[in-house]
Design an enzyme around this catalytic site. Structure first.
Site, PDB file in Angstrom:
ATOM      1  N   TYR A   1     -32.615  26.117   3.601  1.00 57.51           N
ATOM      2  CA  TYR A   1     -32.551  25.290   4.821  1.00 57.51           C
ATOM      3  C   TYR A   1     -33.753  24.363   4.981  1.00 57.51           C
ATOM      4  O   TYR A   1     -33.758  23.512   5.864  1.00 57.51           O
ATOM      5  CB  TYR A   1     -32.462  26.185   6.065  1.00 57.51           C
ATOM      6  CG  TYR A   1     -31.195  26.998   6.127  1.00 57.51           C
ATOM      7  CD1 TYR A   1     -29.953  26.383   6.326  1.00 57.51           C
ATOM      8  CD2 TYR A   1     -31.225  28.381   5.981  1.00 57.51           C
ATOM      9  CE1 TYR A   1     -28.782  27.129   6.380  1.00 57.51           C
ATOM     10  CE2 TYR A   1     -30.052  29.132   6.037  1.00 57.51           C
ATOM     11  CZ  TYR A   1     -28.846  28.497   6.231  1.00 57.51           C
ATOM     12  OH  TYR A   1     -27.689  29.227   6.278  1.00 57.51           O
TER      13      TYR A   1
ATOM     14  N   HIS B   1     -31.566  20.178  10.547  1.00 54.81           N
ATOM     15  CA  HIS B   1     -31.766  21.150  11.634  1.00 54.81           C
ATOM     16  C   HIS B   1     -33.200  21.681  11.664  1.00 54.81           C
ATOM     17  O   HIS B   1     -33.604  22.313  12.629  1.00 54.81           O
ATOM     18  CB  HIS B   1     -30.792  22.316  11.454  1.00 54.81           C
ATOM     19  CG  HIS B   1     -30.079  22.734  12.705  1.00 54.81           C
ATOM     20  ND1 HIS B   1     -30.098  22.013  13.882  1.00 54.81           N
ATOM     21  CD2 HIS B   1     -29.319  23.837  12.970  1.00 54.81           C
ATOM     22  CE1 HIS B   1     -29.375  22.654  14.793  1.00 54.81           C
ATOM     23  NE2 HIS B   1     -28.902  23.749  14.285  1.00 54.81           N
TER      24      HIS B   1
ATOM     25  N   TYR C   1     -33.240  32.721  12.726  1.00 55.18           N
ATOM     26  CA  TYR C   1     -32.133  31.762  12.662  1.00 55.18           C
ATOM     27  C   TYR C   1     -31.997  31.101  14.030  1.00 55.18           C
ATOM     28  O   TYR C   1     -32.372  31.649  15.062  1.00 55.18           O
ATOM     29  CB  TYR C   1     -30.815  32.358  12.163  1.00 55.18           C
ATOM     30  CG  TYR C   1     -30.888  32.701  10.696  1.00 55.18           C
ATOM     31  CD1 TYR C   1     -30.837  31.699   9.735  1.00 55.18           C
ATOM     32  CD2 TYR C   1     -31.070  34.014  10.282  1.00 55.18           C
ATOM     33  CE1 TYR C   1     -30.953  32.003   8.383  1.00 55.18           C
ATOM     34  CE2 TYR C   1     -31.186  34.311   8.929  1.00 55.18           C
ATOM     35  CZ  TYR C   1     -31.133  33.305   7.993  1.00 55.18           C
ATOM     36  OH  TYR C   1     -31.267  33.597   6.658  1.00 55.18           O
TER      37      TYR C   1
ATOM     38  N   ASN D   1     -29.761  30.272  16.285  1.00 56.74           N
ATOM     39  CA  ASN D   1     -29.082  30.705  17.512  1.00 56.74           C
ATOM     40  C   ASN D   1     -29.703  31.937  18.164  1.00 56.74           C
ATOM     41  O   ASN D   1     -29.211  32.398  19.199  1.00 56.74           O
ATOM     42  CB  ASN D   1     -27.578  30.929  17.248  1.00 56.74           C
ATOM     43  CG  ASN D   1     -27.335  31.964  16.176  1.00 56.74           C
ATOM     44  OD1 ASN D   1     -28.273  32.553  15.655  1.00 56.74           O
ATOM     45  ND2 ASN D   1     -26.076  32.180  15.835  1.00 56.74           N
TER      46      ASN D   1
ATOM     47  N   ASP E   1     -34.386  19.050  16.524  1.00 55.74           N
ATOM     48  CA  ASP E   1     -33.567  17.931  16.056  1.00 55.74           C
ATOM     49  C   ASP E   1     -32.620  17.513  17.179  1.00 55.74           C
ATOM     50  O   ASP E   1     -32.148  18.354  17.947  1.00 55.74           O
ATOM     51  CB  ASP E   1     -32.778  18.333  14.811  1.00 55.74           C
ATOM     52  CG  ASP E   1     -31.899  19.563  15.046  1.00 55.74           C
ATOM     53  OD1 ASP E   1     -32.436  20.610  15.472  1.00 55.74           O
ATOM     54  OD2 ASP E   1     -30.674  19.478  14.832  1.00 55.74           O
TER      55      ASP E   1
ATOM     56  N   ASN F   1     -27.826  25.147  19.762  1.00 57.80           N
ATOM     57  CA  ASN F   1     -27.873  26.602  19.909  1.00 57.80           C
ATOM     58  C   ASN F   1     -29.279  27.154  20.100  1.00 57.80           C
ATOM     59  O   ASN F   1     -29.474  28.162  20.778  1.00 57.80           O
ATOM     60  CB  ASN F   1     -27.218  27.279  18.702  1.00 57.80           C
ATOM     61  CG  ASN F   1     -25.715  27.081  18.697  1.00 57.80           C
ATOM     62  OD1 ASN F   1     -25.090  26.985  19.752  1.00 57.80           O
ATOM     63  ND2 ASN F   1     -25.126  27.004  17.516  1.00 57.80           N
TER      64      ASN F   1
END
Length: 198
Positions: free
Chosen positions: A18, A23, A69, A71, A96, A117
């Protein structure tokens, strides 16, 4: 003058896969800031993230990269803020922003989460949306159904360059934020590099 920002949270997803995705723009900013202020991120299990303590404007400033993560970002933010008794109004969340084009950066306090989220979870964990946000534009794919795929992919070369410029413009604004001079910070960021009228 209000109390300054004492905690800056960069939002992103942990893991190599990632690292370069849209994100993770929040991670990119706090990593640059840590570099400028000679801070080193360390794994802090009790804060569910990587944290760095730096000094700015003669006070301690925490930088946090939640490793939960996106969320579940609120768990990390609430843990560190609770431990150090940091109020929501002293927290800046860097994230973002689909509703801004690449290269744009905007400061605001409070408001909704616009489907983000990370913001949704932080507002729930802090029991208020009244924290500061630094919104880093990444653009929009034009179709809501494509958003998840879009944010989890790296920006195109010209987008990445524009986002890099927005990060460069955002870093000097952290100093007035740490002082609690929010009006100056907003003026400095929002009037920067407008260029000639088209």
């Amino acid at each position: 003058m209000d109390n300054g920002i004492r905690l800056i949270v960069g939002l992103g997803n942990p893991g190599k896969e990632y690292e370069d995705t849209r994100h993770n723009a929040g991670f990119w900013l706090v990593e640059r800031l840590a570099g400028e202020l000679h801070g080193a991120f360390r794994a802090e299990a009790k804060f569910h993230g990587l944290a760095a303590k730096v000094s700015l404007e003669r006070q301690d400033l925490w930088l946090l990269k939640p490793q939960t993560y996106m969320n579940a970002s609120g768990r990390a933010v609430a843990a560190l803020a609770g431990f150090y008794k940091i109020d929501p109004a002293e927290i800046l969340v860097v994230h973002d922003e689909l509703d801004l084009p690449p290269g744009a950066a905007k400061l605001k306090k409070g408001g909704g989460h616009a489907g983000h989220n990370g913001l949704r979870d932080i507002a729930a964990a802090l029991k208020t949306p009244d924290f500061w946000r630094l919104r880093l534009g990444i653009g929009h794919p034009g179709d809501r159904a494509k958003v998840v795929d879009f944010v989890l992919h790296p920006p195109r070369k010209e987008e990445a360059e524009a986002i890099g410029e927005a990060l460069d413009q955002s870093l000097p604004v952290i100093r007035p934020l740490a002082r609690g001079d929010f009006a100056a910070a907003m003026h400095q960021l929002h009037t920067k590099d407008k260029g000639p009228a088209k």
